[in-house]
Scaffold this motif. Sequence first.
Motif, short mmCIF file in Angstrom:
data_model
loop_
_atom_site.label_atom_id
_atom_site.label_comp_id
_atom_site.label_asym_id
_atom_site.label_seq_id
_atom_site.Cartn_x
_atom_site.Cartn_y
_atom_site.Cartn_z
N SER A 1 39.29 15.36 61.83
CA SER A 1 39.51 14.11 61.32
C SER A 1 40.85 13.75 62.13
CB SER A 1 39.82 14.21 60.11
OG SER A 1 40.64 15.46 59.34
N SER A 2 41.84 14.99 63.32
CA SER A 2 43.14 14.71 63.51
C SER A 2 43.04 14.46 64.28
CB SER A 2 43.77 15.32 63.36
OG SER A 2 43.84 16.17 61.88
N TRP A 3 42.03 14.56 65.15
CA TRP A 3 41.61 14.08 66.63
C TRP A 3 41.06 12.43 66.91
CZ3 TRP A 3 44.24 15.28 70.64
CH2 TRP A 3 44.63 16.22 70.94
N SER A 4 39.84 12.14 65.70
CA SER A 4 39.73 10.88 65.44
C SER A 4 40.62 9.62 64.78
CB SER A 4 39.63 11.18 64.26
OG SER A 4 37.94 11.86 64.43
N LEU A 5 41.89 10.47 64.11
CA LEU A 5 42.90 9.21 64.07
C LEU A 5 43.86 9.23 65.22
CD1 LEU A 5 43.53 10.98 60.63
CD2 LEU A 5 42.82 8.63 61.48
N VAL A 6 43.83 9.85 66.41
CA VAL A 6 45.01 10.11 67.39
C VAL A 6 44.46 9.22 69.15
CG1 VAL A 6 45.90 11.83 69.16
CG2 VAL A 6 45.87 12.46 66.89
N GLY A 7 42.88 8.89 68.43
CA GLY A 7 41.77 8.69 69.57
C GLY A 7 42.07 7.08 69.50
N VAL A 8 41.89 6.61 67.49
CA VAL A 8 42.31 5.90 67.30
C VAL A 8 43.43 5.24 67.38
CG1 VAL A 8 42.14 3.97 65.06
CG2 VAL A 8 40.55 5.12 65.54
N LEU A 9 44.59 5.62 67.18
CA LEU A 9 46.43 5.18 67.68
C LEU A 9 46.09 5.03 68.96
CD1 LEU A 9 48.41 7.58 65.05
CD2 LEU A 9 47.73 5.11 64.76
N TYR A 10 45.67 6.03 69.68
CA TYR A 10 46.46 5.16 71.29
C TYR A 10 45.03 4.44 71.62
CZ TYR A 10 48.98 9.99 72.33
OH TYR A 10 50.10 10.57 72.73
N SER A 11 43.98 4.28 71.68
CA SER A 11 42.90 3.37 71.73
C SER A 11 43.89 1.90 71.58
CB SER A 11 41.50 3.19 71.02
OG SER A 11 41.48 4.76 71.83
#
Length: 171
Positions: free
Chosen positions: A87-97
């Motif tokens: 879930s953390s990586w999912s959120l980090v991916g959304v933040l960066y994208s």
Amino acid sequence: MELTLILLFIILSIGVSLGVGSSTLAITNFFVAIADGTIDETERNMMGIVYIVLRVAMGIILLSLLALTIIAEMTHVVDVPHVFILSSWSLVGVLYSNAFLMTKHIMPSTIGPALQASSWYTLGVSMTLFSFGLANYKMLNFYLSYFVVILLAASLVNGMMAYLKHKRVHG
């Protein structure tokens, strides 16, 4: 190893705290800046400083989460729930994208700020749940909750933008 893990979680927490706080300032500055219909140089400069802090927070999170993921997944020394990492990586991916798309002016302002704010706040809540040992939620529940937070944030951001535009036009 234990000291390394403690330090990594502290660094991750600092990154998330910086990000949540800066995101709050970014969206507040955005509302103040658009209230009169134009973003002047002072407002642009202040927003630029906040965006720098956001980028620093994102860098801190990326590096510390990467290190924690490697330690947790490769060594199995620490019991970090897989769902927390995913879930953390999912959120980090959304933040960066989303940050990239907003910087390139591809992401519309009706979605981008709300997506960024909801992602930061969801990351903060997720970190809090993890710190209390409550990070064993189901991924489906996580994504459904995150979607609801995005809808709520989009409603609030777009409602505020409509209010400010109405106020500007009708005095």
